[in-house]
Design an enzyme around this catalytic site. Structure first.
Site, mmCIF file in Angstrom:
data_model
loop_
_atom_site.group_PDB
_atom_site.id
_atom_site.type_symbol
_atom_site.label_atom_id
_atom_site.label_comp_id
_atom_site.label_asym_id
_atom_site.label_seq_id
_atom_site.Cartn_x
_atom_site.Cartn_y
_atom_site.Cartn_z
ATOM 1 N N GLY A 69 0.814 -1.204 0.000
ATOM 2 C CA GLY A 69 0.000 0.000 0.000
ATOM 3 C C GLY A 69 0.850 1.257 0.000
ATOM 4 O O GLY A 69 1.948 1.300 -0.576
ATOM 5 N N SER A 70 0.356 2.274 0.692
ATOM 6 C CA SER A 70 0.967 3.607 0.632
ATOM 7 C C SER A 70 2.400 3.656 1.106
ATOM 8 O O SER A 70 3.103 4.637 0.849
ATOM 9 C CB SER A 70 0.152 4.573 1.487
ATOM 10 O OG SER A 70 -1.195 4.523 1.116
ATOM 11 N N THR A 71 2.839 2.634 1.834
ATOM 12 C CA THR A 71 4.197 2.715 2.376
ATOM 13 C C THR A 71 5.259 2.720 1.294
ATOM 14 O O THR A 71 6.406 3.061 1.557
ATOM 15 C CB THR A 71 4.472 1.529 3.321
ATOM 16 O OG1 THR A 71 4.106 0.322 2.651
ATOM 17 C CG2 THR A 71 3.686 1.651 4.599
#
Lengths: 445, 572
Positions: B291-293
């Site tokens: 995801g956003s990481t």
């Protein structure tokens, strides 16, 4: 005051016994008290060596069975002490007593053989022991000595008849067959062989006609073969010993383990206490197979030493016997022939079994194996031999020795002669001037 | 009877003596034959029966953390076994034995019956020497002892996923115990012994081959951090009623794994009631969509292309965007953002647009260079390699905000090492290392720019403010992903991430926290994972005596009066 008295007394003693060693008494003293020096040396040697080896061979078995590794060692040591006491005591008992009560001895022997069948303890499939509280009495051990005691007197009484008449010759064999039957019922074939051998040896030395003798020997061999054949497990054992490796985990197990013990020993052995076979591999290592342990721990050297001690012991017994015979002390002579044959045959069978020359039999090695009955009886037998030696040496034939032996005194007359106990003030003991002089009459008569 | 006594002829006497002498000579001959000539054969026969070659158990090597604290150690134990052939068949003996060995008499009797034709049966394995001695003291025949080693894991479940465990036979089954089994177990030796008939060893005759003890293994773990991570993760998983969780702390300067914990966990010392779900070292085995990481990495690729700077404007209106049949959404319409704000606000559309504007290899290539979809090389058994999607336009756009690709939490932490250490990628290591394996993948300046962008995430207006640590500047990135269900469709279950670096002025640690399926009201990475990160990282920095670089944020009462930043630096 007192010390001077003691010194004076000692001086008097030494004056009386000039050859008394100091501080230890010389063997002469032993001889005065007991009889034959080399006999004693070999007997003591065997007893001591036996004690050492039984102690070594039994350590692990004793630990496993009783929790005390010295259990058998201590007991055997006590038996050895008792044996020595028996030996000394035996040498003090006048032969005429044995001779006089010999029929009772026979009764005792037969009775024991009957009793053991009735109340005996069964061990390993044989009923051989009468439980007497602290000790288990092996009936056949006593019986074989009883047989010898009786036979000696029989031969003395019926000497001429035995030498000439077939019936007188046959009677002891009938007696033997009766006792043999009782022994077979136990069963204890080893004892049967020992008793039969003693009988044959004594008869032979009593002068039985040689062809009677050969016939009996052939018959005995055939009979024994038949007995062995009748019982299949005897046959199995008979066959096994010729090739134990064929059945090394079955019937040949014990023998292969024994042979391995010899092989391991090599020249000087693994060292005292280092036997491997005694670690439960060889059953009965401290009783019937102690000789194998001797060979393993002390090697060829130790085994031949022990064998040599037996040769010395038996040779001395036989010489004592022959000397007594030549001096006309016939009862003692036949007694010693019997005892000599018993010890010789028993040792031969035991060692023969150990080395795989003979089929397995439950026979102990005299004076060496663990076992109270055997030791005490051996001690008594040796005491009797000592007594024979003692009486022979202190006995002065009335007539001077001449070429004619017919003038030797009758054995019965001589046995009635008063024989003072050893160590009394009378000059009992005649120290031979030359060692050879004792046996100068071993020649033909 | 008569006075005419006549001794027998002496030939009889000599014949008798002669026979006896011959017999004696014959016996002597037998003895000589056996002792000397049959010596070799008999000795060999004896050796066959008595000599045995016994193994010498090699001591299994110890596993320690980087400071020598023991994680796995072998202690001597005694295993008792029975030769049912020798064991007495009496009920009394069985009862006695069962009582001493702490077994059920009924059960033991049944087993003895089953093995009655065998010569070996375990009585009880791995007893303490005292217990075993009590049984042996009974002196029951056929009961034997064998020395073995038992593995103990002092930290229990705290480090077990990484360390693994051995089986009853001292062979590694899981984790590093399995990976380094050969190294740890060493070489068993051999000795020649003399045994008595009962199978007991009487003497040791020779050591044929000495046992070579196994080597000791020093892991990169720092147990202080490990305990801390374990505690914080477990608390968070419980608090949020989550299914599972993982946390990894890396040394930013070397790539060494200082802590790696997972929930649920199990106690390796007592695995009787172990749940197979708890067995996995999720930080290395589970593949997740990050995801956003990964957005900072996409941004780094954009900056590296030269077409973007931190202040380049990206239009994320109107909050959704269609790329080939696929709709990219932001949580809200963030409007027009600078590249920095894209990170701060975690705009999916922002990074997707940037990724699409770049040369086709830029994003995929950097992801790949950072180790995603590649083995890390730790040698951990069953470690997942991960997966990068095909390098198409749509996939690139989706990949830019962390979907369509799969990585392990450890891979994610590894991918952050260039951002923390001047663009140098450090290969992760589970073992203590003297020299890191690293190479430059991002220019130091860009790495620094991205790091500072990530710092805005924890600052006011960022998505990860709860990751703040008093006294330290923290850079990081939140992440919240939908989990993929068993049908391959996204479900309404979530996975909360936080990946961060601290302190920003001179990064020392990288931490990744993943909480799987938090069932509470909170499920965003910034709500669930960030607080764990904060406690974890804060504690770790203090334990490692890392000087604070942001004293303004410290509560004033905690500061010694008149203290200055310089003072603190001296204290390092």
């Amino acid at each position: 005051m007192r010390s001077t008295a003691i010194v004076l007394k000692l001086k008097a003693l030494r004056a009386r016994f000039p050859d008394l060693g100091w501080p230890l008494p010389s063997t002469v003293v032993w001889q005065r008290a007991l009889g034959d020096r080399w006999l004693l040396v070999s007997a003591l040697g065997l007893l001591f060596m036996g004690w050492i080896m039984v102690s070594s061979a039994s350590v692990d078995v004793a630990q496993a069975r009783t929790g005390d590794p010295h259990y058998y060692s201590i007991r055997h040591g006590l038996y050895v002490l008792a044996t020595l006491i028996t030996l000394v005591a035996g040498s003090w008992i006048p032969l005429r007593l044995w001779q006089r009560y010999s029929p009772w001895a026979l009764v005792l022997g037969v009775m024991l053989l009957v009793v053991v069948l009735l109340v005996g303890r069964e061990i390993n499939g044989s009923v051989r022991w009468i439980p007497l509280g602290i000790i288990n009495l092996q009936a056949s051990e006593v019986a074989k000595l009883c047989l010898v005691i009786y036979l000696a007197s029989y031969l003395v009484r019926h000497m001429n008849a035995v030498r000439t008449e077939f019936r007188a010759f046959l009677r002891p064999f009938l007696l033997m067959m009766g006792m043999g039957l009782l022994v077979i019922l136990e069963p204890d074939y080893g004892a049967l062989v020992v008793m039969l051998s003693a009988l044959l040896g004594m008869m032979f030395m009593a002068g039985v006609r040689w062809y009677y003798f050969v016939g009996v020997v052939v018959l005995a061999i055939v009979g024994m073969a038949l007995i062995a054949y009748a019982e299949p497990y005897r046959v199995a054992r008979m066959i096994t010993f010729t090739d134990p490796w064929a059945e090394q985990y079955g019937a040949g197990y014990q023998l292969t383990q024994s042979l391995i013990a010899f092989g391991r020993g090599h020249w000087f052995g693994l060292g005292l206490g280092n036997s491997v076979q005694k670690l439960f591999y060889l059953p009965e290592a401290h009783t019937d197979f102690v000789f194998a342990i001797v060979a393993e721990e002390l090697g060829l050297f130790g085994a031949l030493s022990m064998l040599g001690l037996f040769v010395l012991l038996v040779a001395r017994i036989m010489l004592v016997a022959r000397r007594a015979e030549l001096r006309g002390r016939l009862y003692g002579a036949y007694l010693c022939y019997g005892i000599g044959v018993i010890i010789a045959v028993q040792a031969t069978i035991n060692i023969g079994v150990n080395v795989g020359a003979l089929p397995t039999k439950g026979l102990t090695l005299p004076l060496v194996s663990y076992g109270g009955s055997s030791l005490l009886i051996s001690g008594l037998m040796l005491g009797m031999v000592m007594r024979v030696a003692l009486e022979t040496d202190s006995y002065q034939p009335k007539a001077p020795r001449t070429q004619s032996s017919s003038r030797h005194a009758d054995a019965r007359t001589s046995s009635r002669r008063r024989v003072p106990p050893a160590g009394s003030e009378a000059p009992l003991y005649r120290q031979p001037t030359r060692r050879a002089s004792r046996f100068t009459h071993l020649g033909d008569h | 009877m008569s006075g005419h006594f006549k001794p027998v002829a002496s030939w009889r006497f000599y014949l008798l003596l002669g026979i006896m002498g011959l017999v004696a000579a014959g016996l002597a001959g037998f003895v000589v034959w056996l002792n000397l000539f049959e010596h070799d054969f008999l000795k060999q026969q004896g050796d066959v029966r008595t000599l045995r070659v016994e193994p010498i158990t090699a001591h299994r090597g110890m596993i320690t953390d980087r400071n020598g604290e023991v994680l796995a150690i072998s202690t001597p134990v005694v295993t008792l076994w029975i030769n049912p052939q020798d064991f007495p068949k009496t009920a009394d003996a069985v009862r006695q034995l069962a009582q001493a060995a702490g077994l059920s008499p009924v059960n033991l009797a049944q087993r003895l019956k089953r093995y009655v034709n065998h010569e070996f049966m375990y009585l009880r394995r791995q007893m303490t020497p005292d217990e075993a001695d009590a049984v042996l003291a009974l002196g029951l025949p056929g009961v034997h002892a064998r020395d073995e080693f038992k593995r103990y894991y002092p930290p229990g479940e705290v480090a077990t996923h990484l360390v693994g465990f051995t089986n009853l036979d001292d062979q590694g089954q899981e984790g590093l115990e399995l990976a380094y089994n050969d190294y740890l177990s060493g070489e068993p030796g051999q000795r020649r012994v003399l045994k008595d008939l009962k199978g007991r060893i009487v003497r040791q005759l020779a050591v044929l081959k000495p046992a070579e003890p196994g080597g000791d293994l020093a892991l990169s773990l720092d147990m202080r951090l490990q305990y801390l991570a374990y505690r914080e993760l477990k608390a968070a998983v419980q608090q949020h009623h989550a299914d599972a969780g993982s946390a990894v702390i890396l040394d930013a300067k070397s790539g060494e794994v200082l802590a790696m914990v997972n929930q649920p966990a199990y106690n390796p010392n007592n695995r009787a009631h172990m749940d197979p779900e708890s067995l996995r070292n999720r930080a290395m085995l589970d593949l997740l969509e990050p995801g956003s990481t990964v957005k900072p990495i996409t941004v780094a690729a954009a900056l590296m292309s030269g077409e973007y700077t931190p202040d380049t404007i990206v239009d994320t209106r109107p909050g959704y965007m269609r790329i080939g049949g696929h709709t990219v959404r932001d949580v809200v319409d963030h409007g027009v953002l600078t590249v920095t704000r894209v990170i701060t606000k975690s705009s999916n559309i922002g990074v997707a647009k940037m990724a699409m504007a770049l040369p086709e290899d830029a994003v995929w290539g950097l992801f790949s260079q950072l180790g995603m979809g590649r083995a890390t090389g730790t040698g951990f058994p069953g470690e997942s390699v991960g997966h990068l999607p095909p390098n198409t336009l749509v996939d690139r756009a989706v990949m830019a905000y962390g979907y369509g690709l799969s990585v392990t939490p450890l891979q994610l932490a590894q991918a952050y090492t260039p951002l923390a250490d001047h663009g140098q990628l450090h290969a992760v290591s589970l073992l203590r290392q003297d020299k890191p394996q690293s190479h430059q993948v991002i220019p130091p300046k860009i790495a620094r720019e991205v790091l500072e962008m990530m710092e805005t995430v924890t600052q006011k207006g960022g998505s990860g403010t709860r990751a703040r640590i008093p006294g330290y500047r923290v850079a990081g990135k939140t992440g919240t992903t939908h989990k993929v269900g068993s049908t391959g469709q996204y479900t309404s279950e979530y996975r909360a991430f936080f990946a961060g670096i601290a302190p920003v002025s001179d990064p020392r640690l990288i931490a990744v926290v993943v909480v799987d399926n938090p069932r509470g009201r909170q499920y965003y990475g910034g709500e669930v994972a960030a607080p764990v990160f904060s406690r974890l990282m804060g504690g770790a920095l203090r334990m490692l005596n890392v000087p604070p670089d942001n004293l303004k944020t410290l509560p004033q009462k905690d500061l010694p009066t008149g203290s200055l930043p310089q003072d603190v630096k001296v204290a390092e």
